[in-house]
Design an enzyme around this catalytic site. Structure first.
Site, short mmCIF file in Angstrom:
data_model
loop_
_atom_site.label_atom_id
_atom_site.label_comp_id
_atom_site.label_asym_id
_atom_site.label_seq_id
_atom_site.Cartn_x
_atom_site.Cartn_y
_atom_site.Cartn_z
N TYR A 106 -14.37 -7.68 0.52
CA TYR A 106 -13.67 -8.91 1.04
C TYR A 106 -12.46 -9.44 0.88
O TYR A 106 -12.18 -8.81 -0.43
CB TYR A 106 -14.63 -10.19 0.59
CG TYR A 106 -16.10 -10.01 1.34
CD1 TYR A 106 -16.54 -10.69 2.47
CD2 TYR A 106 -17.30 -9.58 0.77
CE1 TYR A 106 -17.73 -10.80 3.16
CE2 TYR A 106 -18.45 -9.46 1.23
CZ TYR A 106 -18.85 -10.01 2.57
OH TYR A 106 -20.05 -9.85 2.97
N TYR A 145 -22.11 -2.99 -0.06
CA TYR A 145 -21.39 -3.82 -1.09
C TYR A 145 -22.07 -3.99 -2.16
O TYR A 145 -23.27 -4.61 -2.11
CB TYR A 145 -21.05 -5.32 -0.43
CG TYR A 145 -20.40 -6.20 -1.19
CD1 TYR A 145 -21.32 -7.33 -1.64
CD2 TYR A 145 -19.01 -6.10 -1.36
CE1 TYR A 145 -20.50 -8.24 -2.84
CE2 TYR A 145 -18.36 -7.06 -2.08
CZ TYR A 145 -18.95 -8.19 -2.70
OH TYR A 145 -18.51 -8.95 -3.66
N ARG A 155 -25.75 -4.87 -1.06
CA ARG A 155 -26.13 -5.69 0.24
C ARG A 155 -25.90 -4.43 1.22
O ARG A 155 -24.96 -3.59 1.29
CB ARG A 155 -24.88 -6.62 0.53
CG ARG A 155 -25.15 -7.71 -0.60
CD ARG A 155 -26.46 -8.68 -0.66
NE ARG A 155 -27.22 -8.54 0.83
CZ ARG A 155 -26.93 -9.43 1.91
NH1 ARG A 155 -25.98 -10.25 2.14
NH2 ARG A 155 -27.93 -9.43 2.87
N HIS A 158 -23.43 -6.06 6.62
CA HIS A 158 -23.61 -7.00 7.38
C HIS A 158 -22.50 -7.85 7.67
O HIS A 158 -21.15 -7.86 7.21
CB HIS A 158 -24.44 -8.06 6.44
CG HIS A 158 -23.99 -8.49 5.25
ND1 HIS A 158 -23.93 -7.62 4.10
CD2 HIS A 158 -23.30 -9.62 4.94
CE1 HIS A 158 -23.14 -8.55 3.26
NE2 HIS A 158 -23.04 -9.70 3.78
N HIS A 160 -21.43 -11.81 8.67
CA HIS A 160 -21.86 -13.04 8.47
C HIS A 160 -21.55 -13.84 10.05
O HIS A 160 -20.43 -13.80 10.33
CB HIS A 160 -21.21 -13.90 7.55
CG HIS A 160 -21.51 -13.50 6.14
ND1 HIS A 160 -22.44 -13.95 5.31
CD2 HIS A 160 -20.92 -12.59 5.37
CE1 HIS A 160 -22.58 -13.44 4.11
NE2 HIS A 160 -21.60 -12.65 4.11
#
Lengths: 240, 205
Positions: A106, A145, A155, A158, A160
């Site tokens: 990110y 991630y 994770r 994905h 959000h």
């Protein structure tokens, strides 16, 4: 609804607030039961956003943060419908998305995952649904991630999603996953949703008809808003 | 050399044969990236400014501020707080991009981990209802968001049906305390996620 009723968790399709496999929930989940909203008090609408606040390219993360080139990664087109519980389109609704880059990083200042940033990618997008309740997001497939929830926790890939409906009780933030991701079977965020059918609704479907030949793969992701204002028994002759 | 593409499936929706509400998932620790302008990448904010500065829209300008605390009393520094409220006349705005749109968004990744919403004081939305802010809370650690409400300490809240649905000894967790400062009225309210003086949350899903 019986006003004496008390709910220890949201019930329905939503995950309980206390979900011990998700370590952060332990000190943040309420202990007290939720109190039902007295009838009628939820009926006060929701924010309505105009197209004037959006810029061209807001829905396309492959162009909206370019500095000196194109972002790296596998391009994806994500298209879907925003619907209410009766299957009616929710029109003119704001959808905001954010995600990691293709390497699973990110741009957020607090993200210290040892994976490269992409100078041409922030992974944020915004769009409004059209007259049919449809939206289209163009992006890069996010990478998996790692996180600190438990040993060797990852994770699944994905995106959000933040969405608004026509009532504030419909306000929803969720995540879209990709079909066939082996990490879903180990993910306490995804598995925190008790009902397997509920979980499955968050997994997009590959859709060849949405692919752009020679340019991007296509996925379909439809979203249904709950909210406690709608009942299956209300008059459905008008869909405004 | 091209070949015939395979036939497409009838319905590629992720809801095919499985229609129902989409479950909530956590906003995670990085929601600022997508929802809070000026942190990462977002140029323009939605809900970031609730009242256009200098606008003649009626209503007392007020600030709501406080912390979000976990079960150990530790300040939570990655909470998202959203409000939806009526204007000074008690009407919920029709457009969020009006001079006053009724919608606000704040967070606690700030100095001292305090959130702050600069808004105007709502009026009563219907006979018998005390003025209130409707609040949506999300954060890392919550798979499902929470819904609560904020009332004002200088109002008569005694007849409000929502507050009256709350046990007496818990109502104070929803009432923001007014402080008059040289810069105007500031209302203080901490959200306590669990334990002593736990904030009342409503079943609104």
């Amino acid at each position: 609804m019986n006003h004496e009723e008390r709910h220890p968790s949201p019930g329905g399709v939503h995950a309980p607030h206390l979900s011990p496999a998700y370590a952060s929930s332990v000190k943040r989940a309420p202990h007290e039961r939720l109190i039902p909203l007295p009838h009628g008090l939820h009926d006060f609408g929701a924010p309505v956003f105009g197209a004037g606040r959006l810029q061209p390219g807001d829905h396309d993360t492959t162009v909206n943060a370019r500095v000196n080139g194109e972002p790296l990664g596998e391009r994806v087109v994500v298209r879907g419908r925003l619907l209410d519980r009766q299957g009616r389109p929710v029109r003119g609704a704001l959808i905001e998305t954010w995600q990691a880059n293709a390497a699973g990083r990110y741009v957020h200042a607090r993200d210290d995952h040892d994976a490269p940033l992409d100078p041409n990618f922030t992974g944020t997008a915004r769009m409004l649904t059209d007259e049919r309740g449809e939206y289209e997001l163009i992006s890069i497939r996010p990478g998996a991630y790692p996180w600190r929830n438990h040993h060797n926790a990852w994770r699944p890939a994905h995106i959000h999603f933040s969405v608004f409906g026509t009532n504030f009780t419909q306000r929803l933030v969720s995540q879209m996953y990709f079909p066939g991701d082996p990490l879903l079977a180990y993910d306490p965020v995804y598995l925190g949703i008790p009902d397997p059918k509920g979980r499955d609704r968050l997994v997009s479907r590959f859709d060849l008809s949405l692919t752009r030949p020679g340019w991007a793969l296509g996925y379909r992701f439809d979203i249904v808003l709950g909210g406690d204002h709608a009942t299956p028994f209300e008059d459905e002759d008008h869909d405004d | 050399m091209t070949t015939e593409p395979p036939p497409l499936p009838e319905d590629t929706s992720n809801l095919a044969g499985n229609f129902g509400p989409s479950p909530s998932q956590t906003v995670g620790p990085y929601f600022h990236q997508g929802l809070v302008p000026g942190v990462q990448g977002l140029q323009a904010g939605l809900g970031h400014v609730m009242v256009t500065p200098g606008s003649p829209v009626p209503g007392e300008r007020v600030t709501l501020t406080g912390r979000v605390l976990d079960g150990d009393g530790v300040t939570i520094e990655d909470a998202l707080i959203e409000v939806w409220q009526a204007d000074a006349n008690g009407a919920y705005p029709a457009r969020a991009d009006a001079d006053f749109g009724g919608y606000g968004r704040a967070h606690t990744r700030t100095p001292l981990h305090r959130y702050a919403l600069h808004t105007l004081k709502p009026g009563s939305a219907a006979p018998g209802l005390a003025p209130r802010l409707n609040v949506w809370l999300g954060m890392r650690g919550l798979l499902t968001h929470l819904v609560t409400a904020v009332y004002f300490s200088d109002e008569d809240n005694s007849g409000d049906p929502l507050l009256n649905a709350v046990p007496d000894h818990r109502r104070h967790t929803l009432i923001a305390r007014r402080e008059d400062t040289p810069d105007g009225a500031v209302y203080h309210l901490d959200f306590r996620m669990q334990g002593q003086d736990e904030t009342v949350f409503f079943d609104a899903y």
